[in-house]
Design a protein around this motif. Sequence first.
Motif, PDB file in Angstrom:
ATOM      1  N   GLU A   1      32.546  40.964  41.900  1.00 28.94           N
ATOM      2  CA  GLU A   1      33.570  41.694  42.660  1.00 28.94           C
ATOM      3  C   GLU A   1      34.515  42.430  41.720  1.00 28.94           C
ATOM      4  O   GLU A   1      34.861  43.597  41.942  1.00 28.94           O
ATOM      5  N   SER A   2      34.918  41.768  40.643  1.00 30.75           N
ATOM      6  CA  SER A   2      35.801  42.393  39.668  1.00 30.75           C
ATOM      7  C   SER A   2      35.106  43.552  38.952  1.00 30.75           C
ATOM      8  O   SER A   2      35.701  44.606  38.723  1.00 30.75           O
ATOM      9  N   ALA A   3      33.832  43.362  38.643  1.00 22.33           N
ATOM     10  CA  ALA A   3      33.071  44.408  37.965  1.00 22.33           C
ATOM     11  C   ALA A   3      32.930  45.652  38.844  1.00 22.33           C
ATOM     12  O   ALA A   3      33.081  46.783  38.372  1.00 22.33           O
ATOM     13  N   CYS A   4      32.667  45.451  40.120  1.00 25.27           N
ATOM     14  CA  CYS A   4      32.475  46.562  41.042  1.00 25.27           C
ATOM     15  C   CYS A   4      33.750  47.354  41.284  1.00 25.27           C
ATOM     16  O   CYS A   4      33.702  48.550  41.612  1.00 25.27           O
ATOM     17  N   ALA A   5      34.888  46.708  41.110  1.00 28.45           N
ATOM     18  CA  ALA A   5      36.169  47.374  41.371  1.00 28.45           C
ATOM     19  C   ALA A   5      36.418  48.522  40.396  1.00 28.45           C
ATOM     20  O   ALA A   5      37.132  49.482  40.726  1.00 28.45           O
ATOM     21  N   ASP A   6      35.826  48.446  39.219  1.00 30.55           N
ATOM     22  CA  ASP A   6      36.110  49.450  38.185  1.00 30.55           C
ATOM     23  C   ASP A   6      34.867  50.136  37.640  1.00 30.55           C
ATOM     24  O   ASP A   6      34.882  50.682  36.540  1.00 30.55           O
TER      25      ASP A   6
END
Length: 323
Positions: free
Chosen positions: A210-215
């Motif tokens: 989820e964190s990776a997809c945010a950026d």
Amino acid sequence: MKNSKLRKILSAAIVLTMIFALFAVTASADEKYTVGICQLVQHSALDAATLGFRDALTDALGDSVEFDEQNASGDISTCAVICNGFAASKVDLILANATPALQAAVAATDEIPILGTSITEYGVALDIDDFNGTVGGNISGTSDLAPLDQQAQMIVDLFPEAKTVAILYCSAEANSVYQADVVKAELEKNGLSVNICTFSDSNDVATVTESACADADVLYIPTDNTAASCAEAIGNVAEPAGVPIITGEEGPCAICGVATLTINYYDLGRTTGEMAAKILKGEADISEMPVEYFPNPVKKFNPEMAELFNVAIPEDYEAIEAA
């Protein structure tokens, strides 16, 4: 009379020679081998490599080979328990399927022949400086390394508008670190920004994804066993976030990826099994056997994901068949 006696002696000698030869052949045919298989985790690539290994070795040795196949269910400490058990029971050969399994086998014995498979880089896995292609000692095997520069170029070619790529992998897998470093450097040469996003085990895969997809505009997953076993969980986060995925091999691509440059793990396992047969039959010295590589990686794509993300796939890609 002397000639008659000599002929009798020679005839007896010939008969004895034939009897000894027959005994030797029978003894050889009756010889049994026990092969221990330690597989890190269950997922399609490792399963295929194990199957190919077993098939090739059975083709070569028939009923004279028995397998003790064990799966560590993704737990590195369990690999050590399995391989120590193989060493204690003095199996004739160990197949270590995935890097943590190889590391555990090497720690368990320096006498029993060990063949690795699904190992990306033996120098990295075994901490060998200036690795020249032959491990030596009681270790050899096969590598699943596909050209990393071509995988990076695949991202550039399929997603020309992308600005940022997140590389997602398990920090406990040394070969994933190696792949990430190489791909990161290649992507940065093409002017892309790269975020390294790691998880320690399957428990935090969804959160880190989820964190990776945010950026990121694109996710890249190397040949990472933990990520492969969690491909569905990764896809369940990336797909709603609108972030396409390029993978290091076909298994996770079939579940959540758009495209991959992949090897055939069943064939890789067969190559490893053929190596094992030569070792067990005394036809090859493992200390002199170089690591073997899959010769022809193939570009493949997931039609469903390609359509979902509206990606134009070149003609030289093969479609992954639906399961």
